[in-house]
Write a protein that holds these residues in place. Structure first.
Motif, short mmCIF file in Angstrom:
data_model
loop_
_atom_site.label_atom_id
_atom_site.label_comp_id
_atom_site.label_asym_id
_atom_site.label_seq_id
_atom_site.Cartn_x
_atom_site.Cartn_y
_atom_site.Cartn_z
N ILE B 60 0.77 -1.12 0.04
CA ILE B 60 -0.11 -0.03 -0.15
C ILE B 60 1.07 1.21 -0.12
CG2 ILE B 60 -1.70 1.23 1.11
CD1 ILE B 60 -2.53 -1.57 2.17
N GLN B 219 -3.86 10.41 1.10
CA GLN B 219 -4.00 9.71 2.15
C GLN B 219 -3.87 8.28 1.50
OE1 GLN B 219 -7.73 10.74 3.64
NE2 GLN B 219 -8.82 10.24 1.75
N ALA B 220 -3.88 7.35 2.51
CA ALA B 220 -3.61 5.73 2.25
C ALA B 220 -4.27 5.21 3.41
CB ALA B 220 -2.62 5.18 1.56
N HIS B 221 -4.80 4.18 3.32
CA HIS B 221 -5.11 3.18 4.58
C HIS B 221 -3.87 2.25 4.52
CE1 HIS B 221 -9.28 4.25 3.53
NE2 HIS B 221 -9.58 3.96 4.60
N PRO B 223 -2.74 -0.17 7.23
CA PRO B 223 -3.18 -0.64 8.85
C PRO B 223 -1.93 -0.61 9.80
CG PRO B 223 -4.26 -1.97 7.38
CD PRO B 223 -3.24 -1.03 6.49
N THR B 224 -1.05 -1.15 9.45
CA THR B 224 0.40 -1.14 10.60
C THR B 224 0.95 0.26 10.89
OG1 THR B 224 1.74 -2.11 8.85
CG2 THR B 224 0.86 -3.60 10.27
N SER B 227 -2.51 4.54 13.77
CA SER B 227 -3.97 4.95 13.31
C SER B 227 -4.36 4.52 11.94
CB SER B 227 -4.05 6.73 13.09
OG SER B 227 -3.64 7.10 11.80
N GLY B 228 -3.37 4.04 11.19
CA GLY B 228 -3.84 3.37 9.94
C GLY B 228 -4.16 4.46 8.77
N HIS B 229 -4.06 5.80 9.20
CA HIS B 229 -4.68 6.64 8.30
C HIS B 229 -3.33 7.35 8.09
CE1 HIS B 229 -7.84 9.89 7.16
NE2 HIS B 229 -7.22 9.74 6.22
#
Lengths: 282, 282
Positions: B60, B219-221, B223-224, B227-229
């Motif tokens: 990602i 932005q991208a998601h 997760p690690t 906040s993941g954001h």
């Protein structure tokens, strides 16, 4: 002494928040309810060990579950809300003067009572005179309803415990029947990052696809949910969430939001390839 | 025995992953480098106690830092990559046959050497003949460069330790000078959810805004990451990331991606109100 609440994503991953005070812990007839006061996230509602919402980022979940369908359907007058006993979804919905009636169906009255007492930032919707309160199982409630609602919002817990029935094909069929000919159903739909959640998402989307002519998923960045990449289902009899987005009409409501806006509405449906593939196969 | 790695977001929030094996732990001249094998996230690179990447979701970050600018600038031939010693950004960039030359500047050769050995899923870019390797400080490297690059990618650690200089106004000024008249700078830009990260994001975006005629965040998601954001800066002399997105041209490259696509490109720039406000004030 330091007090920490640790949420277990699965046996290999966890998230933890430091607790100021464990405000209350209750075993209702349906589930275990805990409310914490935490240093980073403010007040936190925990059900059966899972974070349902935090004061710090609940606005993201509640704005996205309420405003996305409201900005698509051109004339929502009659809504069914299943779950959402904390009140956050109601707080967003009462901002629309055009809504005439809301049937609010929550299985666990204790969630409502405790939220009103301990989570005051959520409670502004409860006094709205357009709301009819039903403390019963949403699965049963919807069974005998026909072409009544413009919008059904399923603001449920995870598909374990009392929320389980709200992820079944029979429930989705009854909900379809309860919607008017141009109705929309929106539901909290888990996420795809951890295998356990992904399976639930796949199953829920697969069922919705078999019943509704148009099924989509949309995403939001909700840091305190596992992976932070949360998904909602958008199942519709007629309207497309992007083609039928009523931008100008929504702006006229002049609703103050901290997360949602007209662009986020579109971006929420622009999913990564790896999630699109899951939906296509579901 | 269970072995867990816990990343400390701040004194009130943490995330933990269960470790299969602690593969290596090295103190380089610049930083502490650990590589773990974990049950949920696969191989994980940790620098100074912070997760730099995981096998599960590094795609990602790397797709989003590389393909977003590449899909905007119409003819990227000459690139400067600062940081990114793990190789993930190079792996994405070598997919473009139109790139002629990449100057790869990494302060810590040990990150490259260890990544090649322990993170084989990242290393396919290292052998590309278009890359010139410089093991030195990117801040110094860029000082005497003028109108050389179409694109500068700053794939840095957080603004503490060796990454700190890459968040300074002087560095951004030198980078501006090193870019051609239509050049783009993209950088990893922290996030806004935790106060500590938000301050760094605000400062970085504020500096970029003072130097570049067009500054955006996307932005991208992930997760690690906390906040993941996660957010990236996009600072540009001429091109607008949405108006100048070359959709058809990018599709002709036929690049296989798991996260990035033409819609995500746009959605990445559609930020929530609360982040837009931070950028406007910065």
């Amino acid at each position: 002494m330091e007090l920490w609440f640790t949420e277990v994503h699965n046996k290999n991953s966890r998230a933890s928040m430091r607790v100021k005070e464990h405000l209350i812990s209750v075993e209702s007839p349906f589930q275990k309810i805990d409310i914490l006061d935490t240093y980073e996230y403010g007040r936190v509602l925990v059900i059966d060990g899972f974070t349902m919402l935090t004061e710090k980022d609940e606005f993201i979940y509640h704005e996205m579950i309420a405003h996305v369908p409201m900005a698509v359907h051109p004339h929502v007058k009659n809504i069914l809300i299943i779950g959402g006993g904390d009140g956050g979804t109601l707080r967003e919905l009462i901002k629309y003067p055009t809504i005439e009636k809301m049937d609010f169906v929550e299985i666990d009255k204790m969630v409502v009572d405790l939220s009103k007492e301990y989570l005051p930032f959520l409670k502004s919707g409860f006094d709205d005179s357009r709301i009819n309160f039903y403390y019963q199982d949403g699965v049963e409630f919807v069974k005998d309803k026909e072409e009544l609602y413009d919008l059904i919002i399923v603001d449920s817990t995870d598909p374990i415990g009392p929320g389980e029935g709200l992820f079944t094909e029979n429930f989705y069929k009854d909900a379809y029947k309860a919607l008017k000919e141009d109705g929309i159903l929106v539901n909290q739909c888990e996420s795809v990052y951890f295998d356990e959640d992904r399976k639930e998402f796949e199953r829920a989307i697969g069922k919705l696809k078999r019943i509704f002519p148009k099924t989509y998923a949309y995403q939001a960045h909700i840091p305190t949910y596992p992976s932070g990449h949360w998904l909602f289902g958008f199942a519709s009899k007629r309207y497309d969430p992007i083609e039928n987005q009523n931008i100008l009409e929504w702006q006229r409501y002049n609703i103050n939001t901290k997360y949602y806006n007209e662009n986020i509405h579109q971006g929420a449906f622009y999913l990564p390839n790896y999630i699109q593939e899951i939906i296509e196969k579901a």
